[in-house]
Scaffold this active site. Structure first.
Site, PDB file in Angstrom:
ATOM      1  N   LYS A  53       0.845  -1.201   0.000  1.00 49.19           N
ATOM      2  CA  LYS A  53       0.000   0.000   0.000  1.00 49.19           C
ATOM      3  C   LYS A  53       0.884   1.256   0.000  1.00 49.19           C
ATOM      4  O   LYS A  53       0.642   2.205  -0.743  1.00 49.19           O
ATOM      5  CB  LYS A  53      -0.940   0.002   1.210  1.00 49.19           C
ATOM      6  CG  LYS A  53      -2.083  -0.980   1.036  1.00 49.19           C
ATOM      7  CD  LYS A  53      -2.948  -1.168   2.277  1.00 49.19           C
ATOM      8  CE  LYS A  53      -3.906  -2.327   2.033  1.00 49.19           C
ATOM      9  NZ  LYS A  53      -4.877  -2.577   3.053  1.00 49.19           N
ATOM     10  N   GLN A  97      -4.961  -1.701   9.167  1.00 48.64           N
ATOM     11  CA  GLN A  97      -4.920  -3.029   8.550  1.00 48.64           C
ATOM     12  C   GLN A  97      -5.613  -4.058   9.429  1.00 48.64           C
ATOM     13  O   GLN A  97      -5.401  -4.110  10.634  1.00 48.64           O
ATOM     14  CB  GLN A  97      -3.444  -3.417   8.301  1.00 48.64           C
ATOM     15  CG  GLN A  97      -3.258  -4.681   7.500  1.00 48.64           C
ATOM     16  CD  GLN A  97      -3.795  -4.576   6.070  1.00 48.64           C
ATOM     17  OE1 GLN A  97      -3.828  -3.501   5.480  1.00 48.64           O
ATOM     18  NE2 GLN A  97      -4.228  -5.682   5.520  1.00 48.64           N
ATOM     19  N   ASP A 120     -11.347   2.996   3.723  1.00 48.26           N
ATOM     20  CA  ASP A 120     -11.663   1.568   3.646  1.00 48.26           C
ATOM     21  C   ASP A 120     -13.175   1.381   3.475  1.00 48.26           C
ATOM     22  O   ASP A 120     -13.629   0.300   3.097  1.00 48.26           O
ATOM     23  CB  ASP A 120     -11.250   0.875   4.962  1.00 48.26           C
ATOM     24  CG  ASP A 120     -10.099  -0.107   4.757  1.00 48.26           C
ATOM     25  OD1 ASP A 120      -9.921  -0.590   3.627  1.00 48.26           O
ATOM     26  OD2 ASP A 120      -9.391  -0.382   5.751  1.00 48.26           O
TER      27      ASP A 120
HETATM   28  N1  LIG Z   1      -8.003  -2.457   6.440  1.00 46.50           N
HETATM   29  C1  LIG Z   1      -8.044  -3.468   5.550  1.00 46.50           C
HETATM   30  N2  LIG Z   1      -7.613  -4.690   5.914  1.00 46.50           N
HETATM   31  C2  LIG Z   1      -7.684  -5.702   5.007  1.00 46.50           C
HETATM   32  C3  LIG Z   1      -8.151  -5.477   3.679  1.00 46.50           C
HETATM   33  C4  LIG Z   1      -8.599  -4.174   3.344  1.00 46.50           C
HETATM   34  O1  LIG Z   1      -9.072  -3.907   2.210  1.00 46.50           O
HETATM   35  N3  LIG Z   1      -8.525  -3.204   4.300  1.00 46.50           N
HETATM   36  N4  LIG Z   1      -8.118  -6.499   2.739  1.00 46.50           N
HETATM   37  C5  LIG Z   1      -7.418  -7.731   3.016  1.00 46.50           C
HETATM   38  C6  LIG Z   1      -5.961  -7.755   2.649  1.00 46.50           C
HETATM   39  N5  LIG Z   1      -5.555  -6.892   1.518  1.00 46.50           N
HETATM   40  C7  LIG Z   1      -5.426  -5.575   1.747  1.00 46.50           C
HETATM   41  O2  LIG Z   1      -5.335  -5.090   2.806  1.00 46.50           O
HETATM   42  C8  LIG Z   1      -5.127  -7.461   0.272  1.00 46.50           C
HETATM   43  C9  LIG Z   1      -5.240  -8.802   0.002  1.00 46.50           C
HETATM   44  C10 LIG Z   1      -4.733  -9.328  -1.199  1.00 46.50           C
HETATM   45  C11 LIG Z   1      -4.136  -8.525  -2.126  1.00 46.50           C
HETATM   46  C12 LIG Z   1      -3.523  -9.057  -3.380  1.00 46.50           C
HETATM   47  O3  LIG Z   1      -3.042  -8.300  -4.188  1.00 46.50           O
HETATM   48  N6  LIG Z   1      -3.509 -10.375  -3.574  1.00 46.50           N
HETATM   49  C13 LIG Z   1      -2.813 -10.982  -4.689  1.00 46.50           C
HETATM   50  C14 LIG Z   1      -2.074 -12.194  -4.225  1.00 46.50           C
HETATM   51  C15 LIG Z   1      -1.054 -11.903  -3.168  1.00 46.50           C
HETATM   52  C16 LIG Z   1      -0.250 -13.123  -2.789  1.00 46.50           C
HETATM   53  O4  LIG Z   1       0.409 -13.678  -3.655  1.00 46.50           O
HETATM   54  O5  LIG Z   1      -0.284 -13.495  -1.600  1.00 46.50           O
HETATM   55  C17 LIG Z   1      -3.812 -11.400  -5.761  1.00 46.50           C
HETATM   56  O6  LIG Z   1      -4.932 -11.810  -5.417  1.00 46.50           O
HETATM   57  O7  LIG Z   1      -3.426 -11.327  -6.928  1.00 46.50           O
HETATM   58  C18 LIG Z   1      -4.043  -7.180  -1.866  1.00 46.50           C
HETATM   59  C19 LIG Z   1      -4.529  -6.664  -0.676  1.00 46.50           C
HETATM   60  C20 LIG Z   1      -7.490  -8.072   4.492  1.00 46.50           C
HETATM   61  N7  LIG Z   1      -7.239  -6.941   5.346  1.00 46.50           N
END
Ligand SMILES: Nc1nc2c(c(=O)[nH]1)N[C@@H](CN(C=O)c1ccc(C(=O)N[C@@H](CCC(=O)O)C(=O)O)cc1)CN2
Length: 302
Positions: A53, A97, A120
């Site tokens: 981020k 987070q 968020d």
């Molecule tokens: N305050 C927040 N906490 C959490 C959120 C959120 O939106 N706000 N979401 C999730 C985690 N998350 C961002 O925080 C998030 C999860 C996954 C990805 C991502 O790019 N995933 C990739 C794969 C990554 C990997 O290889 O492990 C994909 O799907 O291509 C980005 C952000 C929980 N907490």
């Protein structure tokens, strides 16, 4: 014909280029978008997400601050930090987070964030704005799913969308966004007796339950759009979604992969919400300096 892939990495790049352009315009007016990211504890995946981020902020030309606290950081101290960021003029978005350590109540923390900085979109007020079709921050993951669906060029008006999952952060806001786009929406969940009965009628399926192989080829109508929000590990430890990608690809018209679909969009829409927060802040500042700036000009009367 196999389904067309909806590429979240490519769409993210396109949207982020536009976000960076708009951020540069704001910065030139002395109003650089700013995001504060707070993480408590040592969950390794969460540390990767917050690093990404902050990196994304840098690439988009945003100001960002990252506050990292040990797992025993108190709830009271966290609320104090949020109160300070709520009145910091350089910060337009505050993100805490998730998940938080067990001793911290996530709803207390979310509700402590000023609604104008709740990028968020997790607070009760933001949820209410979504219900009431008012401008506000849409939760990043469902907002990203809508952008992914938009790339298909298929109008959702009158289409039947089935959301699998009813979480406050994905399933429920997803259903509301689909409703706003004039789809007929069904929400299925763990107590739905025959999931396939519902999904087989869907023109759009959004799977957000966190269990792999929840949606298989026999549960999908030919030509449906399938959006996979799940993030699970298979027996080999490989990242996979809630949808049996190989099987469903043979039936659907469009499908998102995992990884590379919804995930990258979550961070992109966080940037979008922060940018929009900064733009709203500037518009308000301009009206405060010149009240006429917020008015619709009267037509000239000859
Ligand atoms: N305050 C927040 N906490 C959490 C959120 C959120 O939106 N706000 N979401 C999730 C985690 N998350 C961002 O925080 C998030 C999860 C996954 C990805 C991502 O790019 N995933 C990739 C794969 C990554 C990997 O290889 O492990 C994909 O799907 O291509 C980005 C952000 C929980 N907490």
């Amino acid at each position: 014909m196999p389904a067309q892939l909806i590429d979240g990495v490519k769409l993210s790049q396109q949207l982020r280029a536009d976000i960076a352009r708009r951020a540069a315009e704001l910065t030139a007016q002395g109003h650089q978008p700013g995001l504060a990211v707070i993480i408590v504890g040592d969950d390794p995946a969460s540390h990767v997400y917050v690093r990404n981020k902050v990196k994304a902020c840098g690439e988009a030309g945003f100001h960002s601050v990252l506050e990292k606290y040990e797992a025993d950081f108190s709830e009271a101290a966290l609320l104090e930090r949020i109160a300070a960021l709520n009145v910091d003029p350089a910060i337009h978005g505050i993100l805490v987070q998730m998940p938080l350590p067990k001793h911290i109540d996530p709803s207390k923390v979310i509700e402590a964030i000023a609604t104008t900085k709740d990028v968020d979109g997790y607070s009760v007020l933001s949820a209410g704005e979504l219900v009431a079709n008012l401008p506000g921050f849409r939760p990043c993951t469902p907002y990203g799913c809508m952008k992914l669906i938009e790339t298909t060029g298929i109008d959702l008006r009158g289409k039947h969308a089935v959301v699998v999952g009813r979480s406050n952060t994905v399933g429920k806001p997803m259903a509301l966004l689909l409703l706003q786009a004039n789809a007929t929406v069904t929400i299925c969940h763990s107590a739905t007796p025959d999931l396939g009965y519902h999904t087989r009628q869907a023109d759009v399926i959004v799977a957000a339950v966190g269990r792999r192989n929840t949606v298989t080829a026999d549960m999908v109508k030919p030509g449906a759009i399938v959006i996979d929000v799940g993030m699970n590990r298979n027996d080999e430890g490989k990242l996979c979604g809630d949808v049996d990608f190989d099987g469903v690809s043979e039936v659907a018209s469009h499908i998102t992969p995992v990884p590379g679909g919804v995930g990258p969009m979550t961070i992109t829409m966080l940037l979008m919400n922060t940018l929009e927060s900064a733009e709203r802040g500037l518009a308000k500042k301009q009206v405060a300096v010149d009240p006429a700036a917020g008015m619709i000009p009267k037509p000239d009367i000859a």
